[in-house]
Design a protein around this motif. Structure first.
Motif, PDB file in Angstrom:
ATOM      1  N   ASN A  67      14.295  42.638  53.470  1.00 37.42           N
ATOM      2  CA  ASN A  67      15.807  42.211  53.664  1.00 37.42           C
ATOM      3  C   ASN A  67      16.322  41.447  52.535  1.00 37.42           C
ATOM      4  N   ALA A  68      15.835  41.780  51.352  1.00 32.71           N
ATOM      5  CA  ALA A  68      16.198  40.896  50.182  1.00 32.71           C
ATOM      6  C   ALA A  68      17.633  40.626  50.170  1.00 32.71           C
ATOM      7  N   ALA A  69      18.460  41.331  50.375  1.00 41.27           N
ATOM      8  CA  ALA A  69      19.832  41.269  50.056  1.00 41.27           C
ATOM      9  C   ALA A  69      20.552  40.350  51.150  1.00 41.27           C
ATOM     10  N   ALA A  70      19.871  40.015  52.282  1.00 41.24           N
ATOM     11  CA  ALA A  70      20.087  39.246  53.549  1.00 41.24           C
ATOM     12  C   ALA A  70      21.327  39.600  54.238  1.00 41.24           C
ATOM     13  N   THR A  71      21.618  41.029  53.992  1.00 36.99           N
ATOM     14  CA  THR A  71      22.874  41.521  54.577  1.00 36.99           C
ATOM     15  C   THR A  71      22.922  41.618  56.106  1.00 36.99           C
ATOM     16  N   TRP A  72      21.730  41.907  56.793  1.00 30.37           N
ATOM     17  CA  TRP A  72      21.792  41.761  58.383  1.00 30.37           C
ATOM     18  C   TRP A  72      20.792  41.854  58.931  1.00 30.37           C
ATOM     19  N   GLU A  73      20.222  40.744  59.959  1.00 35.28           N
ATOM     20  CA  GLU A  73      18.866  40.681  60.330  1.00 35.28           C
ATOM     21  C   GLU A  73      18.973  39.722  61.506  1.00 35.28           C
ATOM     22  N   GLU A  74      18.596  40.381  62.748  1.00 32.94           N
ATOM     23  CA  GLU A  74      18.392  39.861  64.242  1.00 32.94           C
ATOM     24  C   GLU A  74      17.192  39.522  64.685  1.00 32.94           C
ATOM     25  N   LYS A  75      16.957  38.262  65.157  1.00 33.53           N
ATOM     26  CA  LYS A  75      15.647  37.959  65.733  1.00 33.53           C
ATOM     27  C   LYS A  75      15.741  37.414  67.248  1.00 33.53           C
ATOM     28  N   ASP A  76      15.352  37.943  68.089  1.00 30.05           N
ATOM     29  CA  ASP A  76      15.165  37.503  69.498  1.00 30.05           C
ATOM     30  C   ASP A  76      14.635  36.003  69.467  1.00 30.05           C
ATOM     31  N   ILE A  77      14.981  34.850  69.884  1.00 33.06           N
ATOM     32  CA  ILE A  77      14.217  33.686  69.696  1.00 33.06           C
ATOM     33  C   ILE A  77      14.281  33.145  71.363  1.00 33.06           C
ATOM     34  N   SER A  78      14.632  33.928  72.297  1.00 35.82           N
ATOM     35  CA  SER A  78      14.807  33.559  73.708  1.00 35.82           C
ATOM     36  C   SER A  78      13.626  32.619  74.056  1.00 35.82           C
ATOM     37  N   LYS A  79      12.541  33.176  73.949  1.00 35.16           N
ATOM     38  CA  LYS A  79      11.254  32.462  74.646  1.00 35.16           C
ATOM     39  C   LYS A  79      11.057  31.184  74.098  1.00 35.16           C
ATOM     40  N   TRP A  80      11.147  30.880  72.689  1.00 31.01           N
ATOM     41  CA  TRP A  80      10.899  29.535  71.795  1.00 31.01           C
ATOM     42  C   TRP A  80      12.517  28.880  72.500  1.00 31.01           C
ATOM     43  N   ALA A  81      13.478  29.283  72.576  1.00 27.05           N
ATOM     44  CA  ALA A  81      14.686  28.555  72.936  1.00 27.05           C
ATOM     45  C   ALA A  81      14.342  27.856  74.252  1.00 27.05           C
ATOM     46  N   HIS A  82      14.043  28.753  75.326  1.00 29.90           N
ATOM     47  CA  HIS A  82      13.880  28.412  76.695  1.00 29.90           C
ATOM     48  C   HIS A  82      12.807  27.243  76.669  1.00 29.90           C
ATOM     49  N   GLU A  83      11.743  27.346  75.814  1.00 28.92           N
ATOM     50  CA  GLU A  83      10.681  26.222  76.109  1.00 28.92           C
ATOM     51  C   GLU A  83      11.052  24.803  75.289  1.00 28.92           C
ATOM     52  N   GLN A 227      18.116  23.338  65.110  1.00 31.83           N
ATOM     53  CA  GLN A 227      16.492  23.575  65.231  1.00 31.83           C
ATOM     54  C   GLN A 227      16.226  24.974  64.979  1.00 31.83           C
ATOM     55  N   ALA A 228      16.808  25.807  65.555  1.00 29.71           N
ATOM     56  CA  ALA A 228      16.710  27.221  65.275  1.00 29.71           C
ATOM     57  C   ALA A 228      16.993  27.584  64.025  1.00 29.71           C
ATOM     58  N   LYS A 229      18.247  27.102  63.345  1.00 28.44           N
ATOM     59  CA  LYS A 229      18.191  27.531  62.042  1.00 28.44           C
ATOM     60  C   LYS A 229      17.380  27.055  60.837  1.00 28.44           C
ATOM     61  N   GLU A 230      16.944  25.554  61.356  1.00 31.07           N
ATOM     62  CA  GLU A 230      15.823  24.874  60.285  1.00 31.07           C
ATOM     63  C   GLU A 230      14.390  25.705  60.329  1.00 31.07           C
ATOM     64  N   LYS A 231      14.074  26.136  61.559  1.00 34.11           N
ATOM     65  CA  LYS A 231      12.689  26.804  61.886  1.00 34.11           C
ATOM     66  C   LYS A 231      12.944  28.411  61.076  1.00 34.11           C
ATOM     67  N   TRP A 232      14.068  29.070  61.248  1.00 34.34           N
ATOM     68  CA  TRP A 232      13.907  30.478  60.851  1.00 34.34           C
ATOM     69  C   TRP A 232      14.934  30.618  59.415  1.00 34.34           C
ATOM     70  N   ARG A 233      14.976  29.379  58.718  1.00 37.21           N
ATOM     71  CA  ARG A 233      15.880  29.554  57.574  1.00 37.21           C
ATOM     72  C   ARG A 233      15.021  30.232  56.325  1.00 37.21           C
TER      73      ARG A 233
END
Length: 233
Positions: A67-83, A227-233
């Motif tokens: 996704n080089a153009a960074a148009t749209w991308e989703e990632k489920d980070i629920s497990k990480w966030a819960h922990e 913290q999520a933005k920093e981890k997956w930036r």
């Protein structure tokens, strides 16, 4: 006699076929194996400085490589966030000790009303559960973290006299269902919250004081987003 001649003929044919098979190589039936290649082998060269810089620049961009153009991308980070919430952000929550408000003083049991200078402090004593969805979204190069969470927390309220003497320790719980990004704009606890108290006579005070937990709780959710933005930036 004719039968014998026919049998002899068949034997001769089989013998000739067997001799022909022995003269062939196992790969003779493959065209590519019989034809010499005219293509030059690929010569692998190390990347020059410009190519290495371009590769590193591409790797540093947010999102997946496809996704080089960074148009749209989703990632489920629920497990990480819960922990993160359960183990780090929520267990340390505490509201600073402050004098009782008028509504909190009115919620005291009858035999405790009228005392002046009473103060209370509220803190999270345990995290019962964290559930719900948290998604990291990359849209046209910009990051968003979208969440809808249900939080169940154990609370502890300390009621003290003006000189610091502990008057009462109240234990209970706080539940927030479907708390979402839009709630972070509010100054008050979302209306979906519910409280319960282990000591029924003190339940009105805990219910009135539960709003004290919202500023630090909101801070924890903001920290989750950052913290999520920093981890997956």
């Amino acid at each position: 006699l004719a039968g014998r001649l026919a049998a002899c003929g068949r034997c001769c044919v089989w013998a000739l076929l067997a001799m022909e098979d022995r003269s062939k190589k196992p790969s003779d039936h493959l065209y590519w194996a019989r034809t010499a290649s005219t293509t030059q082998p690929v010569e692998h060269k190390p990347l020059d400085a410009a190519a290495q810089a371009a590769l590193q620049s591409a790797a540093a961009k947010p999102g997946a490589a496809w996704n080089a153009a960074a148009t749209w991308e989703e990632k489920d980070i629920s497990k990480w966030a819960h922990e993160l919430l359960s183990s780090t952000l929520l267990p340390t929550l505490a509201a600073a000790e402050a004098e009782l408000t008028a509504s909190e003083a009115a919620a005291l049991p009858a035999d405790s009303r009228g005392a002046s200078g009473l103060r209370c402090a509220l803190k999270v004593s345990a995290v019962s559960s964290v559930s719900g969805d948290v998604t990291h979204v990359l849209s046209r190069g910009k990051q968003r973290v979208v969440f809808e969470l249900t939080l169940k927390l154990k609370l502890e309220l300390e009621l003290r006299e003006s000189d610091g003497t502990l008057l009462q320790l109240v234990a209970g719980s706080l539940s927030l269902s479907e708390v979402a990004n839009d709630d972070l704009d509010g100054a008050r606890m979302p209306s979906s919250h519910k409280t319960s108290c282990d000591q029924p006579e003190w339940a009105p005070l805990l219910r009135a004081a539960a709003g004290r937990a919202w500023p630090p709780l909101k801070g924890a959710l903001v920290a989750l987003v950052e913290q999520a933005k920093e981890k997956w930036r």
